[in-house]
Design a protein around this motif. Structure first.
Motif, PDB file in Angstrom:
ATOM      1  N   PRO A  60       5.102  12.421   0.928  1.00  0.00           N
ATOM      2  CA  PRO A  60       6.351  12.904   0.333  1.00  0.00           C
ATOM      3  C   PRO A  60       6.985  11.857  -0.578  1.00  0.00           C
ATOM      4  CG  PRO A  60       6.523  12.725   2.756  1.00  0.00           C
ATOM      5  CD  PRO A  60       5.122  12.378   2.384  1.00  0.00           C
ATOM      6  N   TYR A  88       2.731  18.382   5.156  1.00  0.00           N
ATOM      7  CA  TYR A  88       1.823  17.233   4.970  1.00  0.00           C
ATOM      8  C   TYR A  88       0.917  17.079   6.179  1.00  0.00           C
ATOM      9  CZ  TYR A  88       4.686  15.975   1.005  1.00  0.00           C
ATOM     10  OH  TYR A  88       5.339  15.996  -0.198  1.00  0.00           O
ATOM     11  N   PRO A 112       3.397   6.575  12.285  1.00  0.00           N
ATOM     12  CA  PRO A 112       3.459   7.667  11.301  1.00  0.00           C
ATOM     13  C   PRO A 112       3.214   9.048  11.919  1.00  0.00           C
ATOM     14  CG  PRO A 112       2.111   5.849  10.487  1.00  0.00           C
ATOM     15  CD  PRO A 112       2.424   5.548  11.915  1.00  0.00           C
ATOM     16  N   TYR A 134       6.127  11.905  13.912  1.00  0.00           N
ATOM     17  CA  TYR A 134       6.782  13.063  13.303  1.00  0.00           C
ATOM     18  C   TYR A 134       6.078  13.321  11.979  1.00  0.00           C
ATOM     19  CZ  TYR A 134      10.183  15.858  10.740  1.00  0.00           C
ATOM     20  OH  TYR A 134      10.790  16.846  10.002  1.00  0.00           O
ATOM     21  N   ILE A 135       5.605  14.521  11.774  1.00  0.00           N
ATOM     22  CA  ILE A 135       4.885  14.841  10.541  1.00  0.00           C
ATOM     23  C   ILE A 135       5.789  15.711   9.664  1.00  0.00           C
ATOM     24  CG2 ILE A 135       2.840  15.960   9.563  1.00  0.00           C
ATOM     25  CD1 ILE A 135       2.191  13.455  11.170  1.00  0.00           C
ATOM     26  N   VAL A 136       6.059  15.228   8.486  1.00  0.00           N
ATOM     27  CA  VAL A 136       6.887  15.987   7.552  1.00  0.00           C
ATOM     28  C   VAL A 136       6.182  17.303   7.244  1.00  0.00           C
ATOM     29  CG1 VAL A 136       7.915  15.995   5.247  1.00  0.00           C
ATOM     30  CG2 VAL A 136       7.798  13.858   6.543  1.00  0.00           C
ATOM     31  N   ARG A 173      16.125  14.140  10.341  1.00  0.00           N
ATOM     32  CA  ARG A 173      14.738  14.516  10.623  1.00  0.00           C
ATOM     33  C   ARG A 173      14.480  14.797  12.105  1.00  0.00           C
ATOM     34  NH1 ARG A 173      12.490  16.310   6.179  1.00  0.00           N
ATOM     35  NH2 ARG A 173      11.410  14.823   4.835  1.00  0.00           N
ATOM     36  N   MET A 218      -0.972   9.380   7.026  1.00  0.00           N
ATOM     37  CA  MET A 218      -0.408   8.044   6.825  1.00  0.00           C
ATOM     38  C   MET A 218      -0.942   7.054   7.851  1.00  0.00           C
ATOM     39  SD  MET A 218       3.498   6.827   6.377  1.00  0.00           S
ATOM     40  CE  MET A 218       3.977   5.177   6.873  1.00  0.00           C
ATOM     41  N   CYS A 242       0.604   6.202  -1.961  1.00  0.00           N
ATOM     42  CA  CYS A 242       0.873   7.568  -1.504  1.00  0.00           C
ATOM     43  C   CYS A 242       2.296   8.038  -1.778  1.00  0.00           C
ATOM     44  CB  CYS A 242       0.619   7.666   0.001  1.00  0.00           C
ATOM     45  SG  CYS A 242      -1.117   7.401   0.439  1.00  0.00           S
ATOM     46  N   HIS A 243       3.223   7.110  -1.916  1.00  0.00           N
ATOM     47  CA  HIS A 243       4.631   7.515  -2.060  1.00  0.00           C
ATOM     48  C   HIS A 243       5.225   7.065  -3.379  1.00  0.00           C
ATOM     49  CE1 HIS A 243       5.117   8.726   2.152  1.00  0.00           C
ATOM     50  NE2 HIS A 243       4.478   7.621   2.516  1.00  0.00           N
ATOM     51  N   TYR A 302      14.633   6.482  12.422  1.00  0.00           N
ATOM     52  CA  TYR A 302      13.598   7.383  11.930  1.00  0.00           C
ATOM     53  C   TYR A 302      12.673   6.685  10.927  1.00  0.00           C
ATOM     54  CZ  TYR A 302      11.163  10.915   9.316  1.00  0.00           C
ATOM     55  OH  TYR A 302      10.157  11.614   8.693  1.00  0.00           O
ATOM     56  N   GLY A 327       0.788  -1.229   0.000  1.00  0.00           N
ATOM     57  CA  GLY A 327       0.000   0.000   0.000  1.00  0.00           C
ATOM     58  C   GLY A 327       0.817   1.274   0.000  1.00  0.00           C
ATOM     59  N   CYS A 328       2.124   1.199   0.205  1.00  0.00           N
ATOM     60  CA  CYS A 328       2.972   2.390   0.286  1.00  0.00           C
ATOM     61  C   CYS A 328       2.896   3.207  -1.002  1.00  0.00           C
ATOM     62  CB  CYS A 328       4.429   2.009   0.537  1.00  0.00           C
ATOM     63  SG  CYS A 328       4.659   0.766   1.824  1.00  0.00           S
ATOM     64  N   LEU A 365       0.299   0.524   8.698  1.00  0.00           N
ATOM     65  CA  LEU A 365      -0.067  -0.657   7.915  1.00  0.00           C
ATOM     66  C   LEU A 365       0.422  -1.915   8.611  1.00  0.00           C
ATOM     67  CD1 LEU A 365       0.799   1.080   4.596  1.00  0.00           C
ATOM     68  CD2 LEU A 365      -1.450   0.192   5.175  1.00  0.00           C
TER      69      LEU A 365
HETATM   70  C1  HEC Z   1      -2.610   7.163   2.789  1.00  0.00           C
HETATM   71  C2  HEC Z   1      -1.303   7.611   2.320  1.00  0.00           C
HETATM   72  C3  HEC Z   1      -0.062   6.928   2.834  1.00  0.00           C
HETATM   73  C4  HEC Z   1       0.270   5.597   2.814  1.00  0.00           C
HETATM   74  C5  HEC Z   1      -0.585   4.421   2.356  1.00  0.00           C
HETATM   75  C6  HEC Z   1       1.631   5.498   3.315  1.00  0.00           C
HETATM   76  N1  HEC Z   1       2.091   6.743   3.628  1.00  0.00           N
HETATM   77 FE1  HEC Z   1       3.939   7.188   4.286  1.00  0.00          FE
HETATM   78  N2  HEC Z   1       3.396   9.135   4.528  1.00  0.00           N
HETATM   79  C7  HEC Z   1       2.196   9.674   4.114  1.00  0.00           C
HETATM   80  C8  HEC Z   1       2.167  11.093   4.434  1.00  0.00           C
HETATM   81  C9  HEC Z   1       1.014  12.057   4.156  1.00  0.00           C
HETATM   82  C10 HEC Z   1       3.418  11.378   5.030  1.00  0.00           C
HETATM   83  C11 HEC Z   1       3.878  12.742   5.544  1.00  0.00           C
HETATM   84  C12 HEC Z   1       3.289  13.006   6.917  1.00  0.00           C
HETATM   85  C13 HEC Z   1       4.000  12.217   7.969  1.00  0.00           C
HETATM   86  O1  HEC Z   1       5.178  12.494   8.194  1.00  0.00           O
HETATM   87  O2  HEC Z   1       3.353  11.322   8.561  1.00  0.00           O
HETATM   88  C14 HEC Z   1       4.170  10.117   5.068  1.00  0.00           C
HETATM   89  C15 HEC Z   1       5.459   9.988   5.550  1.00  0.00           C
HETATM   90  C16 HEC Z   1       6.250   8.872   5.383  1.00  0.00           C
HETATM   91  C17 HEC Z   1       7.651   8.791   5.667  1.00  0.00           C
HETATM   92  C18 HEC Z   1       8.540   9.916   6.164  1.00  0.00           C
HETATM   93  C19 HEC Z   1       9.126  10.602   4.934  1.00  0.00           C
HETATM   94  C20 HEC Z   1      10.123  11.676   5.190  1.00  0.00           C
HETATM   95  O3  HEC Z   1      10.500  12.340   4.218  1.00  0.00           O
HETATM   96  O4  HEC Z   1      10.521  11.887   6.330  1.00  0.00           O
HETATM   97  C21 HEC Z   1       8.061   7.532   5.359  1.00  0.00           C
HETATM   98  C22 HEC Z   1       9.449   6.947   5.489  1.00  0.00           C
HETATM   99  C23 HEC Z   1       6.897   6.824   4.893  1.00  0.00           C
HETATM  100  N3  HEC Z   1       5.805   7.649   4.915  1.00  0.00           N
HETATM  101  C24 HEC Z   1       6.913   5.516   4.482  1.00  0.00           C
HETATM  102  C25 HEC Z   1       5.774   4.798   4.137  1.00  0.00           C
HETATM  103  C26 HEC Z   1       5.768   3.387   3.852  1.00  0.00           C
HETATM  104  C27 HEC Z   1       7.003   2.509   3.857  1.00  0.00           C
HETATM  105  C28 HEC Z   1       4.478   3.027   3.585  1.00  0.00           C
HETATM  106  C29 HEC Z   1       3.937   1.636   3.332  1.00  0.00           C
HETATM  107  C30 HEC Z   1       4.120   0.678   4.405  1.00  0.00           C
HETATM  108  C31 HEC Z   1       3.693   4.240   3.667  1.00  0.00           C
HETATM  109  N4  HEC Z   1       4.499   5.286   4.014  1.00  0.00           N
HETATM  110  C32 HEC Z   1       2.325   4.312   3.429  1.00  0.00           C
HETATM  111  C33 HEC Z   1       1.172   9.010   3.522  1.00  0.00           C
HETATM  112  C34 HEC Z   1       1.094   7.639   3.348  1.00  0.00           C
END
Ligand code: HEC
Length: 131
Positions: free
Chosen positions: A68, A105, A97, A100-102, A80, A109, A54-55, A89, A50-51, A112
């Motif tokens: 991001p 954004y 998730p 720490y919020i980037v 960070r 998140m 969004c990413h 991190y 599922g990552c 999962l």
């Molecule tokens: C519904 C959307 C969504 C999904 C699905 C998701 N993310 Fe994210 N993720 C975000 C958002 C929005 C942020 C920025 C806000 C925050 O820091 O939580 C983020 C932040 C992150 C960051 C920090 C990035 C940074 O630049 O510091 C990482 C690493 C990350 N996600 C990894 C993952 C991974 C690995 C998965 C799958 C297991 C995943 N995410 C699934 C939305 C998502």
């Protein structure tokens, strides 16, 4: 003479039976060697859990826009949060998730469901996506 012969024949029969039993014991292998355990591949976890909804990571999957772009994450992950190494991190980002919020954004998140092997492989991949 007969009793001696019977003794010899019986001994031979017993030896044959024991040998057969031994072979049978060794031939029985309770472990199914045909089932190989595939090592968990972090890239596959990233692509299938599922990552990518969004990413994006350049060269890996480039459609996710909600979170991001994770290209170059290995270079900034260690910067960070004070006191957290890049690995710590990234692990925290996946496990908690909201910790720490980037900047720029929202708290979108989800956490999962990943087992330990998947999490380890995913973190390793994110720190070295090989692109
Ligand atoms: C519904 C959307 C969504 C999904 C699905 C998701 N993310 Fe994210 N993720 C975000 C958002 C929005 C942020 C920025 C806000 C925050 O820091 O939580 C983020 C932040 C992150 C960051 C920090 C990035 C940074 O630049 O510091 C990482 C690493 C990350 N996600 C990894 C993952 C991974 C690995 C998965 C799958 C297991 C995943 N995410 C699934 C939305 C998502």
């Amino acid at each position: 003479m007969w009793p001696d012969r019977i003794g010899t024949v019986l001994t031979a029969v017993i030896v044959v039976l024991l040998a057969g039993a031994t072979v049978a014991v060794y031939a029985y292998d309770p472990v199914d060697n045909t089932a190989t355990v595939e090592p968990v591949d972090g890239r596959t976890v990233f692509l299938t859990k599922g990552c990518t909804g969004c990413h994006s990571i350049d060269g890996v999957s480039e459609t996710g826009q909600i979170g991001p772009n994770l290209t170059g994450l290995p270079d900034r992950a260690g910067e960070r949060v004070d006191g957290l190494s890049a690995g710590e991190y990234v692990r925290q980002s996946v496990l908690e998730p909201q910790a720490y919020i980037v900047s720029g954004y929202g708290e979108l998140m989800p956490t999962l469901p990943l087992d330990t092997d998947e999490l380890d492989a995913l973190v390793e991949f994110l720190l070295d996506p090989g692109t």
